[in-house]
Write an enzyme that holds these catalytic residues in place. Structure first.
Site, PDB file in Angstrom:
ATOM      1  CD  GLU A   1       9.844  21.878  28.823  1.00  0.00           C
ATOM      2  OE1 GLU A   1      11.035  21.587  28.628  1.00  0.00           O
ATOM      3  OE2 GLU A   1       9.335  22.054  29.944  1.00  0.00           O
TER       4      GLU A   1
ATOM      5  N   GLY B   1       8.512  17.689  22.990  1.00  0.00           N
ATOM      6  CA  GLY B   1       7.123  17.772  22.544  1.00  0.00           C
ATOM      7  C   GLY B   1       6.465  16.414  22.734  1.00  0.00           C
TER       8      GLY B   1
ATOM      9  CB  THR C   1      -3.530  26.734  22.047  1.00  0.00           C
ATOM     10  OG1 THR C   1      -2.959  25.871  21.061  1.00  0.00           O
ATOM     11  CG2 THR C   1      -4.819  27.334  21.516  1.00  0.00           C
TER      12      THR C   1
ATOM     13  CD  GLU D   1      -4.802  17.837  24.081  1.00  0.00           C
ATOM     14  OE1 GLU D   1      -4.345  17.670  25.219  1.00  0.00           O
ATOM     15  OE2 GLU D   1      -4.201  18.444  23.182  1.00  0.00           O
ATOM     16  NE  ARG D   2      -3.073  12.021  22.781  1.00  0.00           N
ATOM     17  CZ  ARG D   2      -2.040  11.501  23.415  1.00  0.00           C
ATOM     18  NH1 ARG D   2      -2.131  10.307  23.984  1.00  0.00           N
ATOM     19  NH2 ARG D   2      -0.901  12.169  23.497  1.00  0.00           N
TER      20      ARG D   2
ATOM     21  NE  ARG E   1     -16.681  25.516 -12.350  1.00  0.00           N
ATOM     22  CZ  ARG E   1     -16.334  26.706 -12.816  1.00  0.00           C
ATOM     23  NH1 ARG E   1     -17.085  27.769 -12.568  1.00  0.00           N
ATOM     24  NH2 ARG E   1     -15.237  26.862 -13.529  1.00  0.00           N
TER      25      ARG E   1
ATOM     26  CD  GLN F   1     -18.674   5.410 -12.518  1.00  0.00           C
ATOM     27  OE1 GLN F   1     -17.888   5.183 -13.438  1.00  0.00           O
ATOM     28  NE2 GLN F   1     -19.634   4.586 -12.181  1.00  0.00           N
TER      29      GLN F   1
ATOM     30  CD  GLN G   1      -7.339  18.206  -7.633  1.00  0.00           C
ATOM     31  OE1 GLN G   1      -6.548  18.802  -6.907  1.00  0.00           O
ATOM     32  NE2 GLN G   1      -7.122  18.038  -8.929  1.00  0.00           N
TER      33      GLN G   1
ATOM     34  CB  THR H   1       2.718  13.159  16.345  1.00  0.00           C
ATOM     35  OG1 THR H   1       3.450  12.083  16.934  1.00  0.00           O
ATOM     36  CG2 THR H   1       3.376  14.493  16.687  1.00  0.00           C
TER      37      THR H   1
END
Ligand SMILES: Cc1cc2nc3c(=O)[nH]c(=O)nc-3n(C[C@H](O)[C@H](O)[C@H](O)COP(=O)(O)OP(=O)(O)OC[C@H]3O[C@@H](n4cnc5c(N)ncnc54)[C@H](O)[C@@H]3O)c2cc1C
Length: 391
Positions: free
Chosen positions: A132, A136, A163, A246-247, A272, A283, A340, A369
């Site tokens: 909510e 949360g 979701t 879920e986790r 590349r 390295q 990167q 979280t």
């Protein structure tokens, strides 16, 4: 020789993986770019998933499921991560493992016939509404209420970050039936989308762009008594109990997308060339790839052991919390470094790392979280707290 693969996956599992991969390449991949742009996943693919049985992997045969072990679910999750749309994957697993887990565990026979069977067939889509605007992490602090009045409940309040919250057909909603009891006064309901008084707004967000995420308001929504799921005021333990799965799901997703990113990046690095040699020969980069590969492998191994224990009936709250905590952190590191290693191409939408980085960032936030997971783990390892399932 016993490899990690055949410790957990049989021939049948491997066959399933191959056929699911083929299905995704043929039926899903051609549409991903469009769905990422529109934020709308077309209905036909839900129906195809249903026809193939993919939404019923862990559901009982009585309601149209396949009643398979959890490693089929692991394969389903892993392969969904490897087509590079965290949003598409989220829409599918939020339906099959958030909404449908509550139906599987708490719904009665009538509710299962009405909601679970069509969900397995991909005819009805579900969402799970817990978070909510003012609650949360603090699930017990939710403000949405369902007040009993005669032969129905009246629902008022709001949910956010849900979701499938815009396009789903039904909603599994947590609300306070006894606000004075705090988290001991929460119940779970199933609601039809077209019930008068429900409105939803689509939210714009960093990643998971193919999936619809909603803020939902309930304005005097009438819920028939028969739409209560399980026992009144048992909602909080139900929610907590399902967090273990879920986790772990979010942990598995994290190791799978990390593997996918590393695989892609290693191939890219071999091709590349800079300063007259392939960048995979530098390295500084090799060591980073070695480090990340080791960390991802350790997450995967731990996640498989945890899946095995959950499949065998253990209540793996601590391990599932650890799985999500560490796997999602490693995933973010993998995405940061892989992007990167692609240099400027990493920043371009034509290459997979841009979307992977956005999608991965939700890992340490959604479904508890990292800070909340650390609170749970700390209570268990420092105070020796034990958690028990609701039933
Ligand atoms: C894309 C997306 C999809 C989602 N899907 C769903 C869904 O389908 N259904 C659903 O119900 N929810 C869903 N969520 C909500 C998600 O589970 C919450 O966002 C999450 O639980 C965090 O709650 P919050 O956003 O209110 O953050 P808050 O609770 O406001 O937290 C803010 C910050 O404070 C920290 N914090 C809070 N409490 C503590 C504490 N005790 N100690 C230390 N730090 C603390 C948090 O870790 C965080 O860093 C989704 C979220 C997103 C972004």
């Amino acid at each position: 020789m016993l490899t990690m693969n055949n410790m957990y996956f049989t021939e049948e599992h491997n066959f399933f993986r191959k056929s699911f991969q083929d299905f995704l390449q043929k039926e899903v991949v051609p549409h991903i770019e469009k769905w990422e742009k529109t934020g709308t996943i077309e209905r036909f693919i839900w129906e195809k998933f249903g026809e193939m049985g993919y939404f019923g992997l862990n559901q009982s045969e009585e309601y149209g499921g396949l009643d398979l072990d959890l490693f089929y679910t692991v394969i389903f999750l892993e392969e969904l991560q490897k087509i590079n749309s965290g949003g598409f994957a989220a829409a599918m697993w939020a339906h099959a493992y958030l909404a449908m887990t509550h139906l599987k565990e708490e719904a009665n026979h009538k509710q299962k016939e009405k909601y679970l069977t069509p969900s397995i067939h991909g005819e009805k889509i579900g969402c799970l509404c817990i978070s909510e605007p003012f609650g949360g992490s603090d699930v017990g602090g939710m403000r949405t209420t369902a007040e009993k009045k005669g032969d129905s409940y009246v629902l008022n309040g709001s949910k956010t970050f849900i979701t499938n919250g815009v396009y789903s057909d039904y909603l599994i909603v947590a609300a306070k039936t006894a606000p004075e009891l705090g988290n001991k006064g929460i119940s779970i309901f199933v609601l039809d989308r077209d019930s008068p008084g429900i409105s939803s707004t689509k939210l714009d967000k960093l990643g998971w762009r193919a999936s619809d995420t909603a803020e939902i308001a309930f304005d005097n929504v009438t819920i028939p008594l028969e739409n209560l799921m399980g026992e009144e005021n048992k909602g909080f333990p139900y929610i907590m109990q399902h967090f273990a799965l879920e986790r772990l799901i979010m942990g598995v997703n994290a190791h799978a997308r990390s593997e996918y990113a590393l695989e892609y990046t290693i191939q890219y690095m071999k091709e590349r060339v800079a300063f007259g040699k392939s960048i995979s020969k530098f390295q500084a980069l090799r060591h980073r790839v070695a480090q990340l590969s080791s960390e991802v492998e350790m997450c995967k191994t731990f996640n498989y052991v945890t899946a095995k224990r959950l499949n065998d009936g253990e209540y793996v709250v601590k391990e599932a919390s650890m799985s999500k905590l560490i796997s999602t952190k490693i995933s973010d590191e993998v995405m940061y470094d892989c992007l990167q290693f692609l240099g400027g191409y990493g920043y371009m939408e034509d290459y997979p790392l841009a979307r992977l980085s956005r999608d991965s960032r939700l890992g340490p936030i959604g479904g508890g979280t990292s800070e909340i997971l650390k609170e749970i783990i700390a209570k268990m390892v420092i105070e020796g707290k034990e958690y028990k399932p609701a039933t």
